[in-house]
Write a protein that holds these residues in place. Sequence first.
Motif, mmCIF file in Angstrom:
data_model
loop_
_atom_site.group_PDB
_atom_site.id
_atom_site.type_symbol
_atom_site.label_atom_id
_atom_site.label_comp_id
_atom_site.label_asym_id
_atom_site.label_seq_id
_atom_site.Cartn_x
_atom_site.Cartn_y
_atom_site.Cartn_z
ATOM 1 N N GLN A 1 0.804 -1.224 0.000
ATOM 2 C CA GLN A 1 0.000 0.000 0.000
ATOM 3 C C GLN A 1 0.838 1.275 0.000
ATOM 4 N N GLU B 1 -4.235 4.752 -1.622
ATOM 5 C CA GLU B 1 -4.639 5.833 -0.735
ATOM 6 C C GLU B 1 -5.963 5.601 -0.016
ATOM 7 N N ASN B 2 -6.817 4.752 -0.545
ATOM 8 C CA ASN B 2 -8.110 4.502 0.090
ATOM 9 C C ASN B 2 -8.109 3.289 1.017
ATOM 10 N N LEU C 1 -8.039 1.207 4.160
ATOM 11 C CA LEU C 1 -8.414 1.574 5.532
ATOM 12 C C LEU C 1 -7.221 1.551 6.475
ATOM 13 N N GLN D 1 -5.015 4.560 5.834
ATOM 14 C CA GLN D 1 -5.671 5.767 6.335
ATOM 15 C C GLN D 1 -5.543 5.867 7.854
ATOM 16 N N SER D 2 -5.653 4.718 8.536
ATOM 17 C CA SER D 2 -5.509 4.690 9.989
ATOM 18 C C SER D 2 -4.095 5.096 10.407
ATOM 19 N N LEU E 1 -1.886 6.901 8.659
ATOM 20 C CA LEU E 1 -1.651 8.312 8.339
ATOM 21 C C LEU E 1 -2.371 9.243 9.300
ATOM 22 N N SER E 2 -3.583 8.881 9.683
ATOM 23 C CA SER E 2 -4.336 9.690 10.634
ATOM 24 C C SER E 2 -3.613 9.761 11.987
ATOM 25 N N LYS F 1 -0.364 11.810 11.628
ATOM 26 C CA LYS F 1 -0.620 13.253 11.506
ATOM 27 C C LYS F 1 -0.838 13.859 12.891
ATOM 28 N N LYS G 1 1.509 10.979 -3.189
ATOM 29 C CA LYS G 1 0.837 9.922 -3.947
ATOM 30 C C LYS G 1 1.851 9.261 -4.872
#
Length: 193
Positions: free
Chosen positions: A70, A92-93, A95, A98-99, A101-102, A105, A116
Amino acid sequence: MRKPTAIILALSVAAVVLGSVSFTVQNATAKEPKKNESQMLITFQREVIPIVEETIKKVYSDKPNLFSKQGEYYFDNTDKNNPKVVFLIYKENALELQSVLSTLKEKLANKITIKKAKYNPETLRNLVPKVADYVGSISSESSSNSISFSAPSEKIIIRGDFSDKQVADIKKRFGEVINVIQSKTKNIPLSNN
Protein backbone atom coordinates in the motif's frame (compact mmCIF):
# COMPACT_ATOMS: atom_id res chain seq x y z
CA MET A 1 77.60 32.70 14.74
CA ARG A 2 75.87 29.34 14.76
CA LYS A 3 73.68 30.16 17.75
CA PRO A 4 71.70 32.96 16.01
CA THR A 5 71.21 30.68 12.97
CA ALA A 6 69.95 27.88 15.22
CA ILE A 7 67.63 30.27 17.03
CA ILE A 8 66.25 31.66 13.75
CA LEU A 9 65.81 28.13 12.40
CA ALA A 10 64.07 27.05 15.64
CA LEU A 11 61.77 30.09 15.51
CA SER A 12 60.97 29.39 11.85
CA VAL A 13 60.08 25.78 12.66
CA ALA A 14 57.96 26.93 15.61
CA ALA A 15 56.11 29.42 13.39
CA VAL A 16 55.42 26.74 10.78
CA VAL A 17 54.20 24.29 13.44
CA LEU A 18 52.01 26.92 15.10
CA GLY A 19 50.66 27.95 11.70
CA SER A 20 49.65 24.39 10.87
CA VAL A 21 48.08 23.91 14.31
CA SER A 22 46.16 27.15 13.84
CA PHE A 23 45.05 26.00 10.37
CA THR A 24 43.87 22.68 11.79
CA VAL A 25 41.89 24.40 14.55
CA GLN A 26 40.27 26.78 12.04
CA ASN A 27 39.29 23.85 9.79
CA ALA A 28 37.85 21.91 12.72
CA THR A 29 35.72 24.94 13.62
CA ALA A 30 34.56 25.31 10.02
CA LYS A 31 33.35 21.69 9.97
CA GLU A 32 31.34 22.08 13.18
CA PRO A 33 28.06 23.14 11.46
CA LYS A 34 28.04 19.92 9.40
CA LYS A 35 28.36 17.91 12.58
CA ASN A 36 25.41 19.83 14.04
CA GLU A 37 23.36 19.22 10.85
CA SER A 38 24.08 15.51 11.06
CA GLN A 39 23.18 15.48 14.74
CA MET A 40 19.90 17.27 13.98
CA LEU A 41 18.99 14.63 11.41
CA ILE A 42 19.91 11.81 13.78
CA THR A 43 17.82 13.39 16.53
CA PHE A 44 14.88 13.79 14.14
CA GLN A 45 15.05 10.15 13.04
CA ARG A 46 15.44 8.91 16.62
CA GLU A 47 12.26 10.77 17.46
CA VAL A 48 10.09 9.72 14.51
CA ILE A 49 11.23 6.18 13.66
CA PRO A 50 9.84 4.55 16.84
CA ILE A 51 6.52 6.37 16.38
CA VAL A 52 6.23 5.41 12.70
CA GLU A 53 7.27 1.79 13.22
CA GLU A 54 5.05 1.32 16.28
CA THR A 55 2.04 2.76 14.44
CA ILE A 56 2.56 0.60 11.35
CA LYS A 57 3.15 -2.51 13.46
CA LYS A 58 0.00 -1.87 15.52
CA VAL A 59 -2.28 -1.24 12.53
CA TYR A 60 -0.86 -4.03 10.37
CA SER A 61 -0.29 -6.56 13.19
CA ASP A 62 -2.48 -9.22 11.59
CA LYS A 63 -1.26 -8.41 8.03
CA PRO A 64 2.48 -7.67 8.33
CA ASN A 65 3.19 -7.79 4.57
CA LEU A 66 0.28 -5.58 3.55
CA PHE A 67 1.88 -2.20 4.28
CA SER A 68 4.54 -2.66 1.58
CA LYS A 69 1.75 -3.24 -0.98
CA GLN A 70 0.00 0.00 0.00
CA GLY A 71 2.92 2.36 0.48
CA GLU A 72 6.26 3.02 2.05
CA TYR A 73 8.13 5.80 3.77
CA TYR A 74 11.51 7.48 3.55
CA PHE A 75 13.23 10.52 5.00
CA ASP A 76 13.54 13.81 3.16
CA ASN A 77 16.56 15.63 4.56
CA THR A 78 16.67 18.27 1.81
CA ASP A 79 15.94 21.03 4.29
CA LYS A 80 18.34 20.22 7.14
CA ASN A 81 16.38 22.48 9.50
CA ASN A 82 13.03 20.91 8.65
CA PRO A 83 13.43 17.20 7.82
CA LYS A 84 10.33 15.19 7.02
CA VAL A 85 9.21 11.60 7.02
CA VAL A 86 7.57 11.15 3.62
CA PHE A 87 4.88 8.57 3.06
CA LEU A 88 4.71 7.41 -0.51
CA ILE A 89 1.22 5.98 -0.76
CA TYR A 90 -0.06 3.75 -3.51
CA LYS A 91 -3.39 2.54 -2.12
CA GLU A 92 -4.64 5.83 -0.73
CA ASN A 93 -8.11 4.50 0.09
CA ALA A 94 -6.90 1.46 2.04
CA LEU A 95 -8.41 1.57 5.53
CA GLU A 96 -5.21 0.42 7.24
CA LEU A 97 -3.14 3.06 5.50
CA GLN A 98 -5.67 5.77 6.33
CA SER A 99 -5.51 4.69 9.99
CA VAL A 100 -1.70 4.90 10.01
CA LEU A 101 -1.65 8.31 8.34
CA SER A 102 -4.34 9.69 10.63
CA THR A 103 -2.44 8.56 13.75
CA LEU A 104 0.88 9.89 12.44
CA LYS A 105 -0.62 13.25 11.51
CA GLU A 106 -1.75 13.59 15.12
CA LYS A 107 1.57 12.47 16.62
CA LEU A 108 4.03 14.04 14.16
CA ALA A 109 2.04 17.00 12.78
CA ASN A 110 4.30 19.00 10.44
CA LYS A 111 7.04 16.34 10.44
CA ILE A 112 5.11 14.16 7.98
CA THR A 113 4.47 14.62 4.27
CA ILE A 114 2.21 12.46 2.16
CA LYS A 115 2.98 11.90 -1.49
CA LYS A 116 0.84 9.92 -3.95
CA ALA A 117 2.90 7.19 -5.62
CA LYS A 118 2.82 6.85 -9.40
CA TYR A 119 3.80 3.20 -9.12
CA ASN A 120 3.44 0.51 -6.52
CA PRO A 121 6.71 0.71 -4.53
CA GLU A 122 6.65 -3.02 -3.84
CA THR A 123 6.39 -3.75 -7.57
CA LEU A 124 9.41 -1.54 -8.24
CA ARG A 125 11.44 -3.17 -5.43
CA ASN A 126 10.52 -6.60 -6.78
CA LEU A 127 11.58 -5.53 -10.28
CA VAL A 128 15.16 -4.76 -9.17
CA PRO A 129 16.40 -8.42 -9.33
CA LYS A 130 14.90 -8.82 -12.83
CA VAL A 131 16.62 -5.61 -13.96
CA ALA A 132 19.88 -6.85 -12.40
CA ASP A 133 19.61 -10.16 -14.25
CA TYR A 134 19.00 -8.40 -17.54
CA VAL A 135 21.79 -5.88 -17.02
CA GLY A 136 24.11 -8.75 -16.11
CA SER A 137 23.15 -10.59 -19.32
CA ILE A 138 24.03 -7.62 -21.56
CA SER A 139 27.17 -6.54 -19.68
CA SER A 140 30.67 -7.92 -19.99
CA GLU A 141 32.11 -9.88 -17.06
CA SER A 142 34.57 -7.10 -16.34
CA SER A 143 31.90 -4.40 -16.15
CA SER A 144 30.78 -2.95 -12.86
CA ASN A 145 27.19 -1.83 -12.32
CA SER A 146 24.97 -0.81 -9.46
CA ILE A 147 21.19 -1.16 -9.37
CA SER A 148 18.86 0.14 -6.69
CA PHE A 149 15.32 1.34 -6.03
CA SER A 150 14.97 5.02 -5.12
CA ALA A 151 11.71 5.73 -3.28
CA PRO A 152 11.97 9.55 -3.61
CA SER A 153 12.30 9.41 -7.40
CA GLU A 154 10.16 6.26 -7.79
CA LYS A 155 12.77 4.92 -10.16
CA ILE A 156 15.13 2.01 -10.42
CA ILE A 157 18.56 3.59 -10.72
CA ILE A 158 21.15 1.78 -12.82
CA ARG A 159 24.70 3.09 -12.86
CA GLY A 160 27.40 1.62 -15.06
CA ASP A 161 29.52 1.81 -18.19
CA PHE A 162 26.92 1.17 -20.92
CA SER A 163 26.86 1.84 -24.62
CA ASP A 164 24.05 4.01 -25.98
CA LYS A 165 22.50 0.86 -27.48
CA GLN A 166 22.55 -0.91 -24.09
CA VAL A 167 20.88 2.10 -22.46
CA ALA A 168 18.19 2.11 -25.17
CA ASP A 169 17.67 -1.66 -24.73
CA ILE A 170 17.32 -1.33 -20.94
CA LYS A 171 14.84 1.55 -21.25
CA LYS A 172 12.87 -0.24 -23.96
CA ARG A 173 12.61 -3.39 -21.86
CA PHE A 174 11.67 -1.76 -18.52
CA GLY A 175 10.17 1.59 -19.48
CA GLU A 176 9.95 4.88 -17.66
CA VAL A 177 10.63 3.44 -14.19
CA ILE A 178 14.31 3.13 -15.13
CA ASN A 179 16.97 5.83 -14.83
CA VAL A 180 20.28 4.81 -16.39
CA ILE A 181 23.34 6.81 -15.38
CA GLN A 182 26.29 6.20 -17.65
CA SER A 183 29.47 6.14 -15.61
CA LYS A 184 32.91 4.72 -16.25
CA THR A 185 33.57 4.61 -12.49
CA LYS A 186 34.08 1.12 -11.14
CA ASN A 187 31.54 0.25 -8.46
CA ILE A 188 32.65 -1.72 -5.44
CA PRO A 189 31.00 -5.16 -5.32
CA LEU A 190 29.00 -5.84 -2.18
CA SER A 191 29.86 -9.53 -2.17
CA ASN A 192 31.68 -12.16 -4.17
CA ASN A 193 28.45 -13.97 -5.08
